[in-house]
Every structure is written in C-alpha cells, then in structure tokens.
Scaffold this motif. Structure first.
Motif, PDB file in Angstrom:
ATOM      1  N   GLY A   1       2.101  -6.994   1.476  1.00 37.30           N
ATOM      2  CA  GLY A   1       2.940  -8.147   1.165  1.00 37.30           C
ATOM      3  C   GLY A   1       2.554  -9.362   1.979  1.00 37.30           C
ATOM      4  N   LEU A   2       2.230  -9.154   3.261  1.00 40.34           N
ATOM      5  CA  LEU A   2       1.820 -10.267   4.123  1.00 40.34           C
ATOM      6  C   LEU A   2       0.489 -10.853   3.675  1.00 40.34           C
TER       7      LEU A   2
ATOM      8  N   ALA B   1       3.661   3.127   4.095  1.00 40.85           N
ATOM      9  CA  ALA B   1       4.715   2.120   4.243  1.00 40.85           C
ATOM     10  C   ALA B   1       4.181   0.886   4.958  1.00 40.85           C
ATOM     11  N   VAL B   2       3.350   1.113   5.984  1.00 42.43           N
ATOM     12  CA  VAL B   2       2.720  -0.023   6.665  1.00 42.43           C
ATOM     13  C   VAL B   2       1.873  -0.817   5.671  1.00 42.43           C
TER      14      VAL B   2
ATOM     15  N   ALA C   1       4.044  -3.137   3.675  1.00 45.28           N
ATOM     16  CA  ALA C   1       4.399  -4.339   4.433  1.00 45.28           C
ATOM     17  C   ALA C   1       3.179  -5.240   4.626  1.00 45.28           C
TER      18      ALA C   1
ATOM     19  N   THR D   1      10.994   1.631   6.748  1.00 47.10           N
ATOM     20  CA  THR D   1      10.577   2.960   6.293  1.00 47.10           C
ATOM     21  C   THR D   1       9.640   3.620   7.282  1.00 47.10           C
TER      22      THR D   1
ATOM     23  N   TYR E   1       9.487  -1.852   3.909  1.00 45.27           N
ATOM     24  CA  TYR E   1       8.397  -0.983   4.334  1.00 45.27           C
ATOM     25  C   TYR E   1       8.377  -0.819   5.849  1.00 45.27           C
ATOM     26  N   ALA E   2       8.697  -1.885   6.573  1.00 48.87           N
ATOM     27  CA  ALA E   2       8.710  -1.793   8.031  1.00 48.87           C
ATOM     28  C   ALA E   2       9.786  -0.817   8.503  1.00 48.87           C
TER      29      ALA E   2
ATOM     30  N   THR F   1       9.004  -8.115   0.439  1.00 48.86           N
ATOM     31  CA  THR F   1       8.645  -6.695   0.344  1.00 48.86           C
ATOM     32  C   THR F   1       8.347  -6.099   1.720  1.00 48.86           C
ATOM     33  N   VAL F   2       8.148  -6.944   2.727  1.00 46.42           N
ATOM     34  CA  VAL F   2       7.732  -6.458   4.050  1.00 46.42           C
ATOM     35  C   VAL F   2       8.838  -5.684   4.771  1.00 46.42           C
ATOM     36  N   PRO F   3      10.071  -6.222   4.918  1.00 47.53           N
ATOM     37  CA  PRO F   3      11.093  -5.510   5.710  1.00 47.53           C
ATOM     38  C   PRO F   3      11.410  -4.094   5.236  1.00 47.53           C
TER      39      PRO F   3
END
Length: 470
Positions: A160-161, A153-154, A157, A292, A289-290, A285-287
């Motif tokens: 995506g960054l 999950a990280v 995120a 999660t 995964y964060a 897409t980042v939030p």
C-alpha cells in the motif's frame, strides 16, 4: 534448553528467518499487487476498460490455477534437491515473471506472466513449512512460521505504501508498470542471496560445525525418526492422500484463502467504497495489515507455549467471519466498516498461519509432509480462485451476497477446526490410555507407518527403562 542449543537456535534464526521472510514479502507483493495496479490504470491500458471487472478477475485467478496444479509435484521434487538451490531458483523465476508483467500490452500477456508466477511460487510456498521442520522443533515452529507468514501482512502494508508513493510519480511509463518493476526485481536479487546463504539440510550443509550438526540432527529427530534425506517413501504419498484430516484442513484453508485472495485483490476497492479517493484508499490499506502482523505473532507465540493450534484457529476464523458480518449489517458508519477490515485481515491471516504450523508437525514423516502440506494448500487455493471472482464491479458498493458467502466460509472453518482439534485430543488420549505415554527423550519410528504409528508400546518402554539403569 542447553546453552549450546540456544546458541544454535540463534544462529539458525539469524540466517534462515531474514532470507525466507524477505522472500515471502516479495512473493506476496508479486502475487497481490494487481489490486493496487487496478487503481493505477491497468484495466484501462491493457484490459480495454473492463467495465464488468471479469477480465481483471481472470488475470488475477489464473495465477492460482497454475499454483494449485504444481504444488504437490513441486514440493515432492523439492525433497530430492538441496533446499537453497530449490528455493533460490524459485525466487529468481517468479521475480522475472513479475517484472515481465510490466511489459504486457493485452490480457493474454498478463495471463502468461501470471501463469509463470504461479508455477515458480508453487515451488516456494508449500516448501517453506517442510524446510523449517528440518531445523525447528514443534515448540519453536509456530512462532517462526508466524514470522514468515506474517510478512504476507507486512507485504499488504508495504504494498500500500509503495502504491501510494508511485501514485504520485509522473514518469515516462505508466504507474502500474513501474509498480511491477519495483516489486519484481528484488525477488531476483533475493533468489541469488538464497542460493549463496540459505543452509541446506542439517546433515549436508556447510553452515554447521560438526558439533552443531550433531545437535541439529538430534533436534530434528527429537520426537520422531522418519524418512529423512534426499529420497521419497511412496507409501507415505498414498497415506497422505487417504488421510481425511488433511482434507478437513483443506476446508479450513479454503475459506481462509477465499477471504485472503479477495482482500489481497480488492481491499483498496472495498475501502474506496467508504468514500475515499484512490490514493487515500491505497494508504488506508496499511493499518489493517500492520495490526495483523502483531496479532499473528502473538497468537502463534501463545500457541507454541500452550502447545495447541486448533483453539486459536477456531477463534481467529470466527473473528474474520465477524468482520464480514459487520460489513453486511453496518451500512452508513464508515468508521465501523473500516474497523471491520481489521477483523477480516487479522482473523484471516492468523488462521492461515496457524493452520500451516498445525500440519507441519502433525504429519509424521518428511514424505507425508511433502505430500500432505501442498495437498491441503491446493484445496485451500481453490478458495483463492473463488475469492478473486467475488467482487465484480456490478455488485458494488455493498457486495451483500459476497460478504455473506465469505462470512459463512470462515465460520465453517471455525467449526471444522473445532471438530479436528477435538479429534486430535481424543486420539491422543486414546493412544495414551491403550499404549501408555511416550517417555521423555525417546523417539517414535515413523519411517514405515508415518503418523499411523501408535507410539511406543509398553514392552518398548520397559526395555528403555531397563537400558537406562545399566
């Protein structure tokens, strides 16, 4: 837990978790970065535009084909070699393959690199649960595997960054090529670190003092005593292939991985259908995964404390399925649809992390774990192949039938987890009723029968009680 055991546990965590978690971070980045590369021009530059999306689907799914084929033999072979050598070499291999994707000029070149990526990652993914059971008890394993798998999950995120940042780079090479280079080289460096610093098996590693070694071996065998060491029990391989519970776990894993693969490759594409630009879709897409990463950690910690995995899997799989139903039924509220991606990502990732922890201590010997773990994972990764083909461009932007299929698979996983946890509870109660409960601080010998051993008999209990009086 004694002071010495707490000290040992902290020592293990400091050495094992940072290396294995970072390895999985880049393993997952390297297998899932095609979704980001797609929005940065990969299809146009290498796949001839790919108007139907089918070429991209095959490039994506070819990884899982080599991954599935190699999982069982690779994990069995891992049992015969020092863990740091096996895991470190695997990381170097997949890092090189990922970096080479940046040199591709056609579909064949991309697919060749992805095949190599699957072969080397097959030596890593199923091997980590087996490796963790060498050092952690069943009361500790769920949270540690959650930390490890949570880095998937990280990676979502973080990926995506990285993709958002690269989107704004105007260099001499295409952005998608730069993405593969930036995310591939660190895996090679981490592989070298693993070769140097990961502990080998408790009985052979130089990481322990002799007192720590005795304690580590006692912890590793606190519940069962099986086929430890650099050898394979062939009867336990056959036992794994005949165990229906492994196949039912594969069904749960299949649905979750179908959702996971589709989300990994197509989440930026799905979010883009909400009306956002390519760059903003990457960032959004980042939030999910964060969130999660937090959900899977809390769920796994609770499952360790309550000593139950099945009920949490029932809930998390249903949460993921509900997210797809929201995408199906809500057509015009993009805020609600974006919230649905949180449900999908957190439910799917949590299901997979808990299933891995569930089977790590429900397979009664090292050989059976080395066979059964990649076996149910291989079944599950067939779902990944399916997931990579579920979002052709021609089906957008609603993807109605595809969302419906993924929802059905996740709800099926919830039903299977309910049936499996009911079976385990019934079987445990039956064994306790017939043979009596196992005494604390006693071991069950699983070296011959693996987890088919019925637990300690009444006669053995009487003998143990007699020996403690003298």
């Amino acid at each position: 837990m004694s002071v010495e055991e707490r000290r040992l546990l902290r020592k293990l965590d400091r050495r094992i978790l940072p290396i294995t978690c970072l390895l999985y971070l880049f393993a997952y980045l390297d297998r899932s970065n095609l979704g980001n590369a797609r929005l940065q021009g990969l299809a146009k530059d290498v796949l001839g535009g790919d108007p139907t999306g089918k070429k991209f689907d095959w490039v994506n799914s070819i990884f899982f084909l080599s991954y599935i084929i190699c999982m069982v033999p690779a994990t069995l072979l891992a049992k015969l070699l020092p863990p740091r050598l096996w895991l470190g070499s695997a990381a170097i291999g997949w890092g090189i393959c990922s970096t080479l994707m940046s040199t591709a000029t056609n579909q064949a070149g991309l697919m060749a690199a992805r095949i190599g990526l699957g072969v080397f990652e097959a030596a890593f993914g199923p091997g980590i649960p087996l490796y963790f059971t060498l050092f952690y008890t069943k009361h500790e394993l769920g949270l540690r595997l959650a930390y490890w798998f949570g880095f998937a999950a990280v990676a979502g995120a973080f990926g995506g960054l990285i993709a958002f940042g690269i989107q704004h780079v105007h260099g001499t090479i295409e952005n998608w090529r730069l993405l593969f280079i930036i995310e591939g080289i660190p895996a090679v460096l981490l592989g070298l670190i693993a070769l140097a610093f990961l502990p080998d098996r408790p009985e052979t590693t130089k990481f322990f003092t002799e007192e720590e070694r005795k304690l580590a071996l006692a912890r590793a065998n606190c519940d069962t005593s099986g086929d430890i060491g650099y050898h394979i029990n062939k009867s336990h391989i056959a036992d794994a292939f005949k165990d229906w519970r492994i196949y039912l776990g594969g069904v749960i894993y299949f649905g979750a991985n179908a959702a996971l693969a589709s989300i990994s490759a197509f989440l930026p594409t799905i979010i883009k259908t909400f009306g956002y630009t390519n760059a903003l879709a990457q960032l959004l897409t980042v939030p999910p995964y964060a969130v999660t990463a937090v959900v899977i950690t809390i769920s796994s910690w609770l499952s360790d404390r309550l000593l139950t995995r099945g009920l949490f899997i029932v809930i998390s799989s249903a949460v993921g399925g509900t997210g797809y139903l929201v995408l199906l039924t809500v057509a015009h509220n993009d805020h609600v649809r974006y919230f649905a991606t949180f449900l999908i990502v957190s439910g799917t990732y949590t299901t997979i992390g808990l299933v891995i922890a569930w089977y790590a201590h429900n397979l009664g010997s090292e050989t059976k774990r080395a066979t059964g773990t990649p076996l149910y994972m291989a079944i599950g990764q067939c779902g990944s192949v399916l997931g990579t083909h579920l979002f052709p461009t021609t089906e957008g932007p609603r993807y109605i039938l595809l969302f419906l299929l993924l929802a059905a698979l996740l709800f099926l996983g919830s039903v299977c987890a309910s049936a499996l946890t009911s079976h385990y509870r019934y079987e445990n109660a039956r064994r306790n009723r017939v043979y009596g409960k196992r005494l604390p601080n006693t071991r069950v010998d699983t070296s011959e029968l693996a987890d088919r051993v019925s637990t300690i008999t009444f006669l053995e209990i009487i003998q143990l009680q007699g020996s403690t009086k003298h």
